[in-house]
Design a protein around this motif. Structure first.
Motif, PDB file in Angstrom:
ATOM      1  N   TRP A   4     -25.500  -1.582   3.091  1.00 12.56           N
ATOM      2  CA  TRP A   4     -26.113  -0.191   3.094  1.00 12.56           C
ATOM      3  C   TRP A   4     -25.418   0.828   2.331  1.00 12.56           C
ATOM      4  N   LEU A   5     -23.750   0.691   2.665  1.00 16.55           N
ATOM      5  CA  LEU A   5     -23.111   1.524   2.043  1.00 16.55           C
ATOM      6  C   LEU A   5     -22.914   1.578   0.443  1.00 16.55           C
ATOM      7  N   ALA A   6     -22.644   0.139   0.228  1.00 16.21           N
ATOM      8  CA  ALA A   6     -22.614   0.084  -1.353  1.00 16.21           C
ATOM      9  C   ALA A   6     -23.874   0.248  -1.992  1.00 16.21           C
ATOM     10  N   GLU A   7     -25.048   0.251  -1.359  1.00 14.92           N
ATOM     11  CA  GLU A   7     -26.263   0.583  -1.951  1.00 14.92           C
ATOM     12  C   GLU A   7     -26.748   2.066  -2.205  1.00 14.92           C
ATOM     13  N   GLY A   8     -25.764   2.628  -1.169  1.00 15.13           N
ATOM     14  CA  GLY A   8     -26.107   4.152  -1.074  1.00 15.13           C
ATOM     15  C   GLY A   8     -27.273   4.619  -0.391  1.00 15.13           C
ATOM     16  N   GLY A  10     -19.279  16.324   7.321  1.00 17.09           N
ATOM     17  CA  GLY A  10     -18.258  15.905   8.456  1.00 17.09           C
ATOM     18  C   GLY A  10     -18.090  14.911   9.057  1.00 17.09           C
ATOM     19  N   GLN A  11     -19.116  14.065   8.703  1.00 16.67           N
ATOM     20  CA  GLN A  11     -19.143  12.644   9.369  1.00 16.67           C
ATOM     21  C   GLN A  11     -18.761  11.408   8.605  1.00 16.67           C
ATOM     22  N   ASP A  12     -18.171  10.432   8.995  1.00 19.19           N
ATOM     23  CA  ASP A  12     -17.789   9.257   8.370  1.00 19.19           C
ATOM     24  C   ASP A  12     -19.003   8.499   8.036  1.00 19.19           C
ATOM     25  N   SER A  13     -19.200   7.827   6.674  1.00 18.30           N
ATOM     26  CA  SER A  13     -20.339   7.305   6.197  1.00 18.30           C
ATOM     27  C   SER A  13     -20.653   5.904   6.954  1.00 18.30           C
ATOM     28  N   ALA A  21     -23.908   4.930   9.378  1.00 18.27           N
ATOM     29  CA  ALA A  21     -24.449   3.703   8.996  1.00 18.27           C
ATOM     30  C   ALA A  21     -24.785   2.828  10.473  1.00 18.27           C
ATOM     31  N   LYS A  22     -23.809   2.912  11.119  1.00 18.70           N
ATOM     32  CA  LYS A  22     -23.874   2.291  12.451  1.00 18.70           C
ATOM     33  C   LYS A  22     -24.823   2.626  13.306  1.00 18.70           C
TER      34      LYS A  22
END
Length: 265
Positions: free
Chosen positions: A122-126, A133-136, A140-141
């Motif tokens: 999900w992260l790799a595909e954007g 202020g939040q970690d990606s 996602a989790k």
């Protein structure tokens, strides 16, 4: 699965909506919803999870969901009727979760899916929104947990009290694949014939899942993929093993490559 009796249907419904079988609201509307669900557990859980996802329990929303359910399903429950009920959950899904939900269509049925694999894809595909202020990865989790809470995916394994995998119900996977086809989101290749047919499509898809081995697309046709038909593919998922592998050099814009053996590694 056989229908539940009325008492068990209520227990299942209220337990999912409120977290307790003793909390009751809107009894009359609830009875109509359960009747329209045909007292089938999958249908009940789906609608109850949809209502539970609402921040407030408002009568108007319950009435709207009740009115969205057809009356014929209560008399003659069918697979198509269940799909229509599952579709309600998709319709009410926030936009930021829809792409992540459809992305699950890359995986074959009856497969345990690792949460961390999904998060990385999900992260790799954007597909994950960048919240200030939040970690990606944390965001996602939270998407994963939201899909679990909405009963769109089923809990898998726990590790140290944390859910680390999930499964997709067969009927939910059918819904996902039908939506993927409708929106040209991804394509699953299961035979050389399908591959040849898809090469001629006017609109090219950006995500492809291939089943290699066990009578899937694992033959010489796989190694003769027409370059122009896959040049736009961003995500490629391969499941199984074969001496015939697609020529990755033809996937010029590939961002995500997922390879899983039949054993799941």
């Amino acid at each position: 699965m056989k229908p539940l009796n009325k008492q068990d249907s209520k227990k299942l419904f209220f337990g999912r909506v409120y977290g307790s079988e003793d909390d009751h609201q809107f009894e009359e509307i609830t009875a109509e919803i359960l009747k329209k669900c045909g007292e089938l557990p999958l249908a009940i859980i789906t609608i109850a999870s949809l209502l539970a996802s609402r921040p407030e329990k408002l009568r108007d929303e319950w009435e709207s969901i009740r009115n969205s359910l057809g009356t014929h399903f209560a008399v003659n429950p069918t697979v198509e009727g269940v799909k229509n009920i599952l579709n309600l959950s998709y319709i009410h899904l926030p936009l930021h979760l829809r792409a992540c939900f459809l992305h699950l269509g890359l995986y074959p049925e009856d497969r345990e899916i690792e949460r961390d694999d999904l998060v990385r894809q999900w992260l790799a595909e954007g597909l994950v929104s960048k919240l200030h202020g939040q970690d990606s990865e944390v965001v996602a989790k939270s998407y994963f947990n939201d899909l679990i809470n909405r009963s769109l995916i089923q809990p898998g394994c726990n590790k140290d009290g944390e859910l680390v995998s999930c499964r997709v119900h067969d009927m939910m996977l059918d819904l996902i694949l039908s939506k993927c086809e409708e929106h040209n989101f991804l394509r699953v290749e299961c035979s050389p014939e399908e591959m040849a047919r898809d090469h001629g499509r006017k609109y090219k898809v950006r995500r492809i899942s291939m089943n290699l081995g066990n009578g899937g697309v694992a033959d010489e046709a796989t190694s003769r993929i027409i370059p122009s038909s896959v040049s736009q593919v961003r995500s490629l998922a391969l499941f199984g093993e074969s001496k015939y592998m697609p020529p990755l050099l033809h996937f010029k814009h590939l961002k995500v490559f997922l390879f899983k053996s039949l054993g799941g590694e």
